[in-house]
Design a protein around this motif. Structure first.
Motif, PDB file in Angstrom:
ATOM      1  N   GLN A  27       6.731   4.034  -8.700  1.00  0.00           N
ATOM      2  CA  GLN A  27       5.649   5.007  -8.603  1.00  0.00           C
ATOM      3  C   GLN A  27       5.454   5.530  -7.183  1.00  0.00           C
ATOM      4  O   GLN A  27       4.766   6.520  -6.973  1.00  0.00           O
ATOM      5  CB  GLN A  27       4.332   4.391  -9.095  1.00  0.00           C
ATOM      6  N   ASN A  61       9.018   0.440  -5.340  1.00  0.00           N
ATOM      7  CA  ASN A  61       8.005   0.710  -6.347  1.00  0.00           C
ATOM      8  C   ASN A  61       8.389   2.033  -7.010  1.00  0.00           C
ATOM      9  O   ASN A  61       8.468   3.055  -6.332  1.00  0.00           O
ATOM     10  CB  ASN A  61       6.637   0.813  -5.664  1.00  0.00           C
ATOM     11  N   HIS A  75      -3.710  -8.303  -6.637  1.00  0.00           N
ATOM     12  CA  HIS A  75      -2.713  -7.419  -7.238  1.00  0.00           C
ATOM     13  C   HIS A  75      -1.959  -6.646  -6.164  1.00  0.00           C
ATOM     14  O   HIS A  75      -2.559  -6.147  -5.207  1.00  0.00           O
ATOM     15  CB  HIS A  75      -3.388  -6.434  -8.197  1.00  0.00           C
ATOM     16  N   CYS A  76      -0.661  -6.540  -6.323  1.00  0.00           N
ATOM     17  CA  CYS A  76       0.193  -5.734  -5.459  1.00  0.00           C
ATOM     18  C   CYS A  76       0.938  -4.737  -6.346  1.00  0.00           C
ATOM     19  O   CYS A  76       1.566  -5.150  -7.332  1.00  0.00           O
ATOM     20  CB  CYS A  76       1.197  -6.622  -4.722  1.00  0.00           C
ATOM     21  N   PRO A  77       0.878  -3.440  -6.044  1.00  0.00           N
ATOM     22  CA  PRO A  77       1.563  -2.454  -6.886  1.00  0.00           C
ATOM     23  C   PRO A  77       3.081  -2.535  -6.802  1.00  0.00           C
ATOM     24  O   PRO A  77       3.777  -1.904  -7.589  1.00  0.00           O
ATOM     25  CB  PRO A  77       1.048  -1.113  -6.365  1.00  0.00           C
ATOM     26  N   HIS A 120       6.921   2.645  -0.799  1.00  0.00           N
ATOM     27  CA  HIS A 120       6.489   1.245  -0.859  1.00  0.00           C
ATOM     28  C   HIS A 120       7.672   0.425  -1.370  1.00  0.00           C
ATOM     29  O   HIS A 120       8.068   0.544  -2.518  1.00  0.00           O
ATOM     30  CB  HIS A 120       5.282   1.113  -1.789  1.00  0.00           C
TER      31      HIS A 120
END
Length: 134
Positions: A22, A20, A86-88, A26
């Protein structure tokens, strides 16, 4: 003689790791299963694939590894349910059912950095039987 080795994490390249942007803590690791995978609902064969992948996600914790199969390897059409999450890391998940019961999910429009999972579907382990290497 003890020698300390220091490695900068951002310089390590590991194949099939998706992070990810951000939150670099993750991430997911994707690798081929390498053998035939079959998915059953009771005794009905729903999917059969030699192109399945393992997906191992690490975020707030280390999540259970999941098998994803290409939607093209489904042997029947599953019904699209009125549910999304939703999954980031991966994007918005759509959910699919069999005879009105939720059994699977897919990221039909994943984030640009998670395109490796586009066209793949995973199944709820408590609702299906997955046989690996049969």
């Amino acid at each position: 003689m003890n020698q300390m080795i220091h490695i900068e994490a951002e310089h390590i390249m590991v194949e099939n790791i998706v992070r990810n942007p951000q939150n670099h803590e993750h991430f997911m690791h994707i690798q081929p299963v390498g053998v035939l995978v079959e998915v059953y609902v009771v005794d009905e064969l729903v999917a059969s694939s030699e192109q399945a992948v393992w997906l191992q996600e690490t975020g707030k914790s280390v999540y259970a590894p999941r098998i994803y199969v290409p939607k093209s390897d489904l042997l029947m059409e599953l019904e699209l349910l009125d549910k999304q999450t939703h999954c980031p890391l991966k994007g918005d998940a759509s959910y699919y059912g069999y005879l009105g019961k939720e059994i699977a999910w897919a990221y039909d429009a994943p984030f640009d950095f998670s395109q490796q999972i586009k066209g793949l579907m995973s199944f709820l382990p408590e609702r299906v039987r997955v046989e690996i290497g049969v």
